[in-house]
Design a protein around this motif. Sequence first.
Motif, PDB file in Angstrom:
ATOM      1  N   LEU A  95       0.843  -1.051   0.093  1.00 58.63           N
ATOM      2  CA  LEU A  95      -0.166  -0.045  -0.081  1.00 58.63           C
ATOM      3  C   LEU A  95       0.863   1.240   0.042  1.00 58.63           C
ATOM      4  CD1 LEU A  95      -2.521  -1.130   2.486  1.00 58.63           C
ATOM      5  CD2 LEU A  95      -2.815  -1.292   0.051  1.00 58.63           C
ATOM      6  N   THR A  96       2.118   1.280   0.722  1.00 59.10           N
ATOM      7  CA  THR A  96       2.809   2.404   0.671  1.00 59.10           C
ATOM      8  C   THR A  96       3.532   2.746  -0.567  1.00 59.10           C
ATOM      9  OG1 THR A  96       3.408   2.083   3.239  1.00 59.10           O
ATOM     10  CG2 THR A  96       4.854   3.510   1.962  1.00 59.10           C
ATOM     11  N   SER A  97       4.209   1.577  -0.874  1.00 60.10           N
ATOM     12  CA  SER A  97       4.757   1.496  -2.481  1.00 60.10           C
ATOM     13  C   SER A  97       3.877   2.171  -3.386  1.00 60.10           C
ATOM     14  CB  SER A  97       5.336   0.301  -2.661  1.00 60.10           C
ATOM     15  OG  SER A  97       4.340  -0.667  -2.985  1.00 60.10           O
ATOM     16  N   GLU A  98       2.573   1.557  -3.506  1.00 64.27           N
ATOM     17  CA  GLU A  98       1.731   2.131  -4.446  1.00 64.27           C
ATOM     18  C   GLU A  98       1.478   3.343  -4.474  1.00 64.27           C
ATOM     19  OE1 GLU A  98      -0.009  -0.357  -7.010  1.00 64.27           O
ATOM     20  OE2 GLU A  98       1.881  -0.576  -6.620  1.00 64.27           O
ATOM     21  N   ALA A  99       1.400   4.212  -3.111  1.00 61.59           N
ATOM     22  CA  ALA A  99       0.945   5.348  -2.826  1.00 61.59           C
ATOM     23  C   ALA A  99       2.074   6.252  -3.381  1.00 61.59           C
ATOM     24  CB  ALA A  99       0.560   5.488  -1.291  1.00 61.59           C
ATOM     25  N   PHE A 100       3.299   5.801  -3.045  1.00 61.75           N
ATOM     26  CA  PHE A 100       4.604   6.628  -3.626  1.00 61.75           C
ATOM     27  C   PHE A 100       4.857   6.237  -5.034  1.00 61.75           C
ATOM     28  CE2 PHE A 100       4.290   7.543   0.832  1.00 61.75           C
ATOM     29  CZ  PHE A 100       5.230   8.757   1.069  1.00 61.75           C
ATOM     30  N   GLN A 102      22.307   3.884   1.505  1.00 66.59           N
ATOM     31  CA  GLN A 102      20.650   3.999   1.575  1.00 66.59           C
ATOM     32  C   GLN A 102      20.171   4.153   2.965  1.00 66.59           C
ATOM     33  OE1 GLN A 102      22.311   1.706  -0.114  1.00 66.59           O
ATOM     34  NE2 GLN A 102      21.209   1.060  -1.635  1.00 66.59           N
ATOM     35  N   PRO A 103      19.167   5.103   3.231  1.00 65.66           N
ATOM     36  CA  PRO A 103      18.454   5.138   4.642  1.00 65.66           C
ATOM     37  C   PRO A 103      17.919   3.839   5.125  1.00 65.66           C
ATOM     38  CG  PRO A 103      17.733   6.891   3.170  1.00 65.66           C
ATOM     39  CD  PRO A 103      18.468   6.089   2.269  1.00 65.66           C
ATOM     40  N   ILE A 104      18.103   3.590   6.256  1.00 65.71           N
ATOM     41  CA  ILE A 104      17.649   2.322   6.940  1.00 65.71           C
ATOM     42  C   ILE A 104      16.666   2.814   7.950  1.00 65.71           C
ATOM     43  CG2 ILE A 104      17.941   0.328   8.265  1.00 65.71           C
ATOM     44  CD1 ILE A 104      20.829   0.052   7.084  1.00 65.71           C
ATOM     45  N   LEU A 105      15.160   2.414   7.755  1.00 59.42           N
ATOM     46  CA  LEU A 105      14.258   2.909   8.593  1.00 59.42           C
ATOM     47  C   LEU A 105      13.900   1.906   9.687  1.00 59.42           C
ATOM     48  CD1 LEU A 105      12.100   4.734   5.975  1.00 59.42           C
ATOM     49  CD2 LEU A 105      14.119   5.613   7.360  1.00 59.42           C
ATOM     50  N   VAL A 106      14.053   2.023  11.061  1.00 56.98           N
ATOM     51  CA  VAL A 106      13.956   0.927  11.876  1.00 56.98           C
ATOM     52  C   VAL A 106      12.567   1.214  12.684  1.00 56.98           C
ATOM     53  CG1 VAL A 106      14.763   0.080  14.115  1.00 56.98           C
ATOM     54  CG2 VAL A 106      16.455   0.727  12.351  1.00 56.98           C
ATOM     55  N   PHE A 107      11.718   0.386  12.387  1.00 60.09           N
ATOM     56  CA  PHE A 107      10.372   0.467  12.897  1.00 60.09           C
ATOM     57  C   PHE A 107      10.308  -0.050  14.401  1.00 60.09           C
ATOM     58  CE2 PHE A 107       6.429   0.585   9.949  1.00 60.09           C
ATOM     59  CZ  PHE A 107       7.060   1.434   9.098  1.00 60.09           C
ATOM     60  N   THR A 108       9.811   0.803  15.294  1.00 56.41           N
ATOM     61  CA  THR A 108       9.604   0.162  16.732  1.00 56.41           C
ATOM     62  C   THR A 108       8.049  -0.586  16.646  1.00 56.41           C
ATOM     63  OG1 THR A 108       7.900   1.965  17.343  1.00 56.41           O
ATOM     64  CG2 THR A 108      10.511   2.263  17.854  1.00 56.41           C
ATOM     65  N   GLY A 118      -1.048   4.757   5.735  1.00 56.21           N
ATOM     66  CA  GLY A 118      -1.186   6.159   5.682  1.00 56.21           C
ATOM     67  C   GLY A 118      -0.286   6.791   6.750  1.00 56.21           C
ATOM     68  N   LEU A 119      -0.339   6.068   8.093  1.00 49.06           N
ATOM     69  CA  LEU A 119       0.524   6.694   8.870  1.00 49.06           C
ATOM     70  C   LEU A 119       2.071   6.954   8.537  1.00 49.06           C
ATOM     71  CD1 LEU A 119      -1.127   5.353  12.135  1.00 49.06           C
ATOM     72  CD2 LEU A 119      -1.157   7.841  11.170  1.00 49.06           C
ATOM     73  N   LEU A 160       6.853   9.502   6.139  1.00 50.01           N
ATOM     74  CA  LEU A 160       7.984   9.688   5.123  1.00 50.01           C
ATOM     75  C   LEU A 160       7.853  11.022   4.503  1.00 50.01           C
ATOM     76  CD1 LEU A 160       7.452   6.308   3.205  1.00 50.01           C
ATOM     77  CD2 LEU A 160       9.503   6.912   4.391  1.00 50.01           C
ATOM     78  N   LYS A 161       6.551  11.615   4.456  1.00 46.73           N
ATOM     79  CA  LYS A 161       6.413  13.074   4.003  1.00 46.73           C
ATOM     80  C   LYS A 161       7.038  14.093   4.782  1.00 46.73           C
ATOM     81  CE  LYS A 161       2.522  11.712   1.006  1.00 46.73           C
ATOM     82  NZ  LYS A 161       1.050  11.873   0.934  1.00 46.73           N
TER      83      LYS A 161
END
Length: 373
Positions: free
Chosen positions: A173-178, A276-282, A347-348, A353-354
């Motif tokens: 869903l995120t990749s489609e939105a972006f 590359q940025p690495i994004l670490v989810f809690t 969505g969150l 990201l934005k």
Amino acid sequence: MFHLISILLCTAAWMAQATTAPPDHEVTIADTHPLIAFHGRWDASPGTWWAGSGFKLNVENLETLKLNLGPHTTSPLTSVGVSVDYGPYATVNVSEGANTIPLPASGAGKNSVVRITTEGWQNNRMQLESIVLNKGAELKPYTPSKLVFQVIGDSLSAGQYLDQGVLQAWPVLTSEAFKAELRVNAQPGAALKDIPAWGNVHGVSFEYFRTEDTGFFYTADHNYTTPWDFARDAPPPTHVVIHIGANDASQNVTAADFEATYLAFVARLRTLYRAQPILVFTPWGWPAADGTVSYYYPGSYARIVEARHALGDRNVFLVNTTGWVSWTDVFPDNTHPTEAGHQKIAGLFGGWLKSWGLLPEVAWPTKASGVPL
């Protein structure tokens, strides 16, 4: 010079043979054709592993599409999502042999982009032998998006329990939105640490560097692993997103051990993804009916990011997902996000990201008929 001309002529002849046919016959595309844009993990057969693996086609004058699949395809069937001209994915069940892929009326036109992706978090193998197009169709190059997300995780990223699997999960869903390309390496039940967990014989810290997902162990015709050639991930990811740890906690991996495992994993990723940025989810945790949420490894993810910063790697970022998921967002019997829950998470995350500075692409680079720019 004569030798070079001979090579060029032979190459042209091979391309013509692979992509064209007499006017009254269908066009057969071999599985080795260079204009098939594969994504995800494929073995040498070629067959898919990991949820969300598949391919994309850019076809001029597309009217009909058939897939010839080999014996390593999951029996009796596997479910794939088919998207035409960047529209919603429709589920099609395919099996060994010839499979006609339904195309919407709008799919026929001067230029059509078809994306075919495995849905399931298990039983998701598709062995491609050839693609058959209508007479007059011509395969064209597919130009990928400038954004490429690589998501690493477990069931919470693989879309477990969703009707369309990974295609309804927050990574897609995120990749489609972006308008981004996407690779998902997420295995339900697997820990990050290389230990047995919930039927997985290896953890993601091992399996991520292999072609096969952890289901290899139960597959009689392919019960072994092979190293993954990361040069095949073309283009390479622009952003790496990790959401993992639930199954480590369930296997009583200590916080200190988990943090050490995570840091070693990121260090190994850095040999592949140097900038590359690495994004670490809690964790967004496990919600309960009384409104409480159980979180695992509190504070560990922040310490992991801080440890990378201390090493000089400032391109690792914490994505705080606390409060993103509540009881109304999960299936009550397994507390995994529902379809609506994944939409909320996407969505969150898109908002995060934005705010962080990443904006969606304006348009897909490979244009399709009838798709607004």
